[in-house]
Design a protein around this motif. Structure first.
Motif, short mmCIF file in Angstrom:
data_model
loop_
_atom_site.label_atom_id
_atom_site.label_comp_id
_atom_site.label_asym_id
_atom_site.label_seq_id
_atom_site.Cartn_x
_atom_site.Cartn_y
_atom_site.Cartn_z
N THR A 168 0.93 -1.40 -0.02
CA THR A 168 -0.14 -0.17 -0.05
C THR A 168 0.83 1.26 -0.05
N ASP A 169 2.09 1.34 0.57
CA ASP A 169 2.82 2.29 0.60
C ASP A 169 4.05 2.66 -0.56
N LEU A 170 4.06 1.72 -1.38
CA LEU A 170 5.12 1.57 -2.49
C LEU A 170 4.99 2.81 -3.09
N ASP A 171 4.09 3.62 -2.96
CA ASP A 171 4.22 4.91 -4.12
C ASP A 171 4.72 6.07 -3.42
N ASP A 172 4.93 5.85 -2.20
CA ASP A 172 5.46 6.86 -1.24
C ASP A 172 7.12 6.81 -1.20
N PRO A 173 7.58 7.92 -1.72
CA PRO A 173 9.05 7.67 -2.18
C PRO A 173 9.85 7.40 -0.86
N ALA A 174 9.43 8.02 0.20
CA ALA A 174 10.19 7.95 1.68
C ALA A 174 10.31 6.22 1.86
N VAL A 175 8.90 5.59 1.42
CA VAL A 175 9.08 4.27 1.82
C VAL A 175 9.90 3.56 0.96
N ARG A 176 10.01 3.72 -0.46
CA ARG A 176 10.84 3.20 -1.29
C ARG A 176 12.29 3.41 -0.80
N ASP A 177 12.62 4.69 -0.40
CA ASP A 177 14.11 4.89 0.09
C ASP A 177 14.29 4.02 1.22
N SER A 178 13.41 3.90 2.40
CA SER A 178 13.57 3.06 3.42
C SER A 178 13.91 1.42 2.88
N LEU A 179 13.29 1.04 1.90
CA LEU A 179 13.31 -0.37 1.45
C LEU A 179 14.68 -0.46 0.67
N ALA A 180 14.96 0.61 0.01
CA ALA A 180 16.29 0.60 -0.72
C ALA A 180 17.51 0.45 0.17
N ARG A 181 17.33 1.15 1.31
CA ARG A 181 18.59 0.78 2.32
C ARG A 181 18.51 -0.37 2.96
N GLU A 182 17.34 -1.12 3.03
CA GLU A 182 17.03 -2.51 3.45
C GLU A 182 17.57 -3.58 2.31
N VAL A 183 17.46 -3.14 1.06
CA VAL A 183 18.19 -3.99 0.08
C VAL A 183 19.57 -4.03 0.19
N HIS A 184 20.08 -2.87 0.41
CA HIS A 184 21.70 -2.65 0.58
C HIS A 184 22.10 -3.44 1.42
N ALA A 185 21.55 -3.30 2.87
CA ALA A 185 22.02 -3.97 4.16
C ALA A 185 21.93 -5.54 3.87
N GLY A 186 20.61 -5.97 3.27
CA GLY A 186 20.26 -7.31 2.89
C GLY A 186 21.59 -8.14 2.07
N ILE A 187 21.73 -7.23 1.12
CA ILE A 187 22.86 -7.75 0.12
C ILE A 187 24.16 -7.98 0.80
N GLU A 188 24.71 -6.96 1.76
CA GLU A 188 25.85 -6.78 2.42
C GLU A 188 25.77 -7.97 3.28
N GLN A 189 24.74 -8.63 3.95
CA GLN A 189 24.55 -9.57 4.82
C GLN A 189 24.75 -11.06 3.89
N LEU A 190 23.70 -11.04 2.70
CA LEU A 190 23.77 -12.05 2.05
C LEU A 190 25.01 -12.65 1.47
#
Length: 199
Positions: A168-190
């Motif tokens: 529901t919040d994926l149109d919010d650029p702040a939410v997408r920004d937060s998810l992008a940071r999670e992606v970065h952290a997730g790949i760092e761990q992966l």
């Protein structure tokens, strides 16, 4: 058509910013090709995949980059794209083995603020996952690695991995920004879980 395979022992010649821009323009001129952000995600998935990229024939993955059938106006144009893609894969391979790794995420402006947007990168990553779905499936099912991959699946459009309430919040650029940071952290761990040891 025979296409070159990835050679992990090839010379390390990272693309300059100008060359990345040139590659993006070359791909952008093709009707179904990835942009460089999606390419970066796609190659990241292939390099972190259970099956090593070096074990794949060029025909197994390069056509995905430009959208399937040969769309090039000339063999020279195809060769140029291949060379740049393979050089970027080699550089990315080295980065994923070191602290220097940085993904190619987009930056968008809204209301005078800048937000990171990893959607194209994640779409590319999931296209790489699709090339070895059976190999990746245990990683999505495993609790630790599944949590690392969940933001990528969410932004990359994998409906099987998505939480409907999170959409529901994926149109919010702040939410997408937060998810992008999670992606970065997730790949760092992966990559600590699955990346091969340095050569």
């Amino acid at each position: 058509m025979s296409l070159p395979a990835y050679q992990p022992g090839s010379d390390l010649l990272p693309l300059s910013d100008d060359e990345l821009g040139q590659l993006d323009e070359l791909l952008g001129a093709l009707p179904e090709a990835m942009n460089v952000e999606a390419l970066d995600g796609f190659l990241s998935a292939l390099l972190l995949a259970p099956k090593p990229l070096a074990s794949l024939a060029g025909e197994d993955w390069l056509p995905v980059v430009w959208g399937g059938e040969d769309p090039f106006a000339s063999g020279k144009q195809r060769k140029k794209v291949q060379l740049l893609v393979l050089r970027h894969a080699r550089a990315l391979d080295a980065q994923l083995r070191s602290p220097a790794w940085q993904p190619l995420f987009s930056v968008v402006e809204q209301g005078g603020e800048e937000f990171i947007d990893a959607e194209d990168w994640c779409i590319g990553f999931m296209l790489g996952v699709d090339l070895d779905g059976d190999g990746w499936a245990p990683r999505f099912d495993d609790a630790p690695t599944g949590a690392m991959l969940a933001p990528i699946a969410l932004l990359g459009g994998d409906e099987a991995q998505q939480d409907p309430e999170a959409l529901t919040d994926l149109d919010d650029p702040a939410v997408r920004d937060s998810l992008a940071r999670e992606v970065h952290a997730g790949i760092e761990q992966l990559r600590a879980f699955v990346a091969p040891t340095p050569r």
